[in-house]
Design a protein around this motif. Structure first.
Motif, PDB file in Angstrom:
ATOM      1  N   SER A 198      21.072  11.655  20.880  1.00 45.49           N
ATOM      2  CA  SER A 198      20.327  12.490  21.763  1.00 45.49           C
ATOM      3  C   SER A 198      18.944  11.826  22.280  1.00 45.49           C
ATOM      4  N   THR A 199      18.747  10.780  22.084  1.00 39.58           N
ATOM      5  CA  THR A 199      17.516  10.044  22.638  1.00 39.58           C
ATOM      6  C   THR A 199      17.661   9.307  23.887  1.00 39.58           C
ATOM      7  N   GLY A 200      19.074   9.293  24.409  1.00 40.54           N
ATOM      8  CA  GLY A 200      19.198   8.418  25.470  1.00 40.54           C
ATOM      9  C   GLY A 200      19.887   7.042  25.247  1.00 40.54           C
ATOM     10  N   TYR A 201      19.941   6.605  23.876  1.00 37.99           N
ATOM     11  CA  TYR A 201      20.409   5.439  23.529  1.00 37.99           C
ATOM     12  C   TYR A 201      21.616   5.504  22.830  1.00 37.99           C
ATOM     13  N   GLU A 202      22.656   4.868  23.117  1.00 41.45           N
ATOM     14  CA  GLU A 202      23.829   5.011  22.299  1.00 41.45           C
ATOM     15  C   GLU A 202      24.298   3.972  21.707  1.00 41.45           C
ATOM     16  N   GLU A 203      24.470   4.028  20.412  1.00 44.49           N
ATOM     17  CA  GLU A 203      25.012   2.694  19.706  1.00 44.49           C
ATOM     18  C   GLU A 203      26.494   2.172  20.310  1.00 44.49           C
ATOM     19  N   ASN A 204      26.484   0.937  20.189  1.00 46.14           N
ATOM     20  CA  ASN A 204      27.500   0.486  20.883  1.00 46.14           C
ATOM     21  C   ASN A 204      27.892  -0.961  20.305  1.00 46.14           C
ATOM     22  N   ILE A 205      29.142  -1.455  20.633  1.00 44.89           N
ATOM     23  CA  ILE A 205      29.564  -2.815  20.025  1.00 44.89           C
ATOM     24  C   ILE A 205      30.663  -3.314  20.995  1.00 44.89           C
ATOM     25  N   VAL A 206      30.779  -4.448  21.455  1.00 42.11           N
ATOM     26  CA  VAL A 206      31.642  -5.035  22.259  1.00 42.11           C
ATOM     27  C   VAL A 206      32.641  -6.068  21.540  1.00 42.11           C
ATOM     28  N   THR A 207      33.880  -5.708  21.703  1.00 42.94           N
ATOM     29  CA  THR A 207      34.539  -6.754  21.034  1.00 42.94           C
ATOM     30  C   THR A 207      36.130  -6.978  21.695  1.00 42.94           C
ATOM     31  N   TYR A 208      36.816  -7.801  21.470  1.00 40.20           N
ATOM     32  CA  TYR A 208      37.878  -8.065  22.206  1.00 40.20           C
ATOM     33  C   TYR A 208      39.341  -7.522  21.265  1.00 40.20           C
ATOM     34  N   ILE A 209      39.924  -6.417  21.910  1.00 35.71           N
ATOM     35  CA  ILE A 209      41.039  -5.782  21.411  1.00 35.71           C
ATOM     36  C   ILE A 209      42.215  -5.910  22.748  1.00 35.71           C
ATOM     37  N   LYS A 210      43.467  -6.126  22.360  1.00 32.37           N
ATOM     38  CA  LYS A 210      44.384  -6.226  22.948  1.00 32.37           C
ATOM     39  C   LYS A 210      44.264  -7.148  24.158  1.00 32.37           C
TER      40      LYS A 210
END
Length: 443
Positions: A198-210
């Motif tokens: 709701s603050t404009g920040y979105e939790e995220n994670i980058v990973t390799y899949i497929k």
């Protein structure tokens, strides 16, 4: 500028810009700040120690910059910190022990840096609330610490592309976040991860899949993954790993793992991406693999697998079999256009053997003929030569015998016959018996 205009600001979200230079130290004056997002910029230099004084911070995201040097000890003072993203920078050295004080951490993302040393045991001992732990693409070495198994909530563990040795820990079975599929997706629990939306920040994670790099944001709560690829792990896959039934991604590729693929792999019903390529696995592919109905990516190439490929609707729709099973020369099945029928294989071997035996038989047959011919010819020539030698000798013997008989005949002829040629009674009986001149055997 930010400090002068609004010193009570709580959210500094400046990601995806083109800021350069060092991280501004005046940010440390924002004592009420809860979110600091400077991701995806060109910040460089070292991270200022004064950030540790911002005790109300919940999120620090410095992803995708070129910040260098050690991770500051001072960050360990931010006891309420829930999300720490330092990935894709140039941090180096060992992780400071002071970070064990971040007991509220849910996301700990340090991937793609130059960090060294062993993976700290205190991560498992102290950071018990972790759901996301990403240490991939660094220079960590040594064994996987068993203390990581104590993080019951862990649902995404990425240790790929390091220099990790040893075996896959059996204790991973205790990872509740990877066993209970409702644990990570529970709305109450998942708010720890997506609370800041709701603050404009979105939790995220980058990973390799497929085989592709993927960024998870809103769907991060559904990321249940174990990635141990590109290390130096040895030994077999523990059977208990097949009890992590909530796993959706398992990547063990590019290690030195051996033995057989566990027959209970069919227990991983939620599996979507499975990569076991470039190891030393042997034996047959378990038939239970065909029961993974949600599987949409599979790579078991470059191993020593053999036997038939399991048949299942899902397996037949995964892509090019020559890529999925590449390098396993003893595999067979319709998808590889290589027959698994034993009778055909036996016939093929028999034909080869028959061909070999037949050619050998012909060779020995003709060799026998040639050998017999030369043996017979030698015997014939030898016989003729022997006869030639004996012939004159026998002739001379016969002539000598004939001469002697004539002499005897002249001597005793009047005693053995009368004047009419009849046997004479006056002749000694021995002469009659011993010299039967009328006997044909003398001729």
């Amino acid at each position: 500028m930010i400090v002068q205009s609004n010193p009570g600001v709580s959210y500094v979200i400046l990601g995806k810009n083109r800021f350069t230079g060092n991280v501004p130290t005046h940010l440390c004056k924002l004592r009420s700040m809860k979110i600091l997002d400077l991701s995806n910029n060109n910040f460089s230099g070292v991270l200022p120690n004064c950030l540790g004084s911002l005790i109300h911070l919940r999120v620090v995201d410095l992803t995708n910059n070129t910040i260098r040097g050690d991770v500051p000890n001072s960050l360990g003072s931010i006891s309420f910190l829930r999300s720490l993203h330092l990935s894709n920078n140039k941090f180096e050295g060992n992780l400071p022990v002071a970070l064990q004080n971040l007991i509220s951490l849910v996301t700990f993302d340090l991937g793609n840096n130059l960090l060294t040393g062993k993976i700290p045991y205190w991560i498992g001992k102290k950071l018990s609330k972790l759901k996301i732990l990403s240490l991939q693409s660094n220079k960590f070495m040594g064994k996987i610490p068993l203390e990581l198994c104590e993080i019951n909530a862990l649902q995404h563990l990425n240790l790929a592309n390091n220099n990790i040795t040893g075996t896959v820990p059996h204790c991973f079975y205790y990872g509740i976040g990877m066993i209970n599929s409702s644990y990570g997706g529970n709305k109450t629990v998942s708010t720890d991860i997506i609370y800041y939306n709701s603050t404009g920040y979105e939790e995220n994670i980058v990973t390799y899949i497929k085989g592709n790099q993927l960024k998870y944001t809103k769907s991060i709560r559904f990321l249940i993954s174990l990635e141990l690829s590109s290390n130096k792990l040895i030994g077999e896959i523990p059977d208990v790993l097949m009890k992590l039934v909530a796993l959706k991604n398992l990547n063990l590729s590019k290690n030195l793992l051996s033995g057989q693929i566990p027959t209970t792999i069919g227990n991983l019903k939620q599996m979507k991406s499975l990569d076991m390529s470039a190891n030393k696995f042997s034996g047959q592919i378990p038939s239970s693999l065909a029961s993974l109905n949600f599987l949409n990516y599979l790579n078991i190439s470059l191993n020593n697998l053999s036997g038939p490929i399991p048949i299942g609707n899902q397996l037949q729709s995964l892509g090019d079999p020559s890529t999925i099973y590449k390098g396993n020369n003893e595999l067979c099945g319709p998808s590889l256009l290589r027959s698994c029928e034993k009778d055909n294989l036996l016939d093929a071997h028999a034909s080869k053997d028959e061909g070999k035996d037949g050619s050998q038989g012909c060779t020995w047959f003709y060799a026998g003929i040639i050998s017999g011919f030369f043996t017979g010819l030698t015997g014939l020539v030898g016989s003729l030569h022997f006869i030639r030698i004996l012939r004159p000798r026998n002739s001379s013997n016969l002539e000598s015998a004939s001469s002697n008989l004539n002499k005897l005949k002249d001597m005793y002829g009047d005693l053995t016959t009368d004047k009419d040629g009849a046997p004479d009674s006056r002749a000694p009986s021995g002469l009659k018996r011993s010299f039967p001149l009328g006997d044909s055997s003398w001729r």
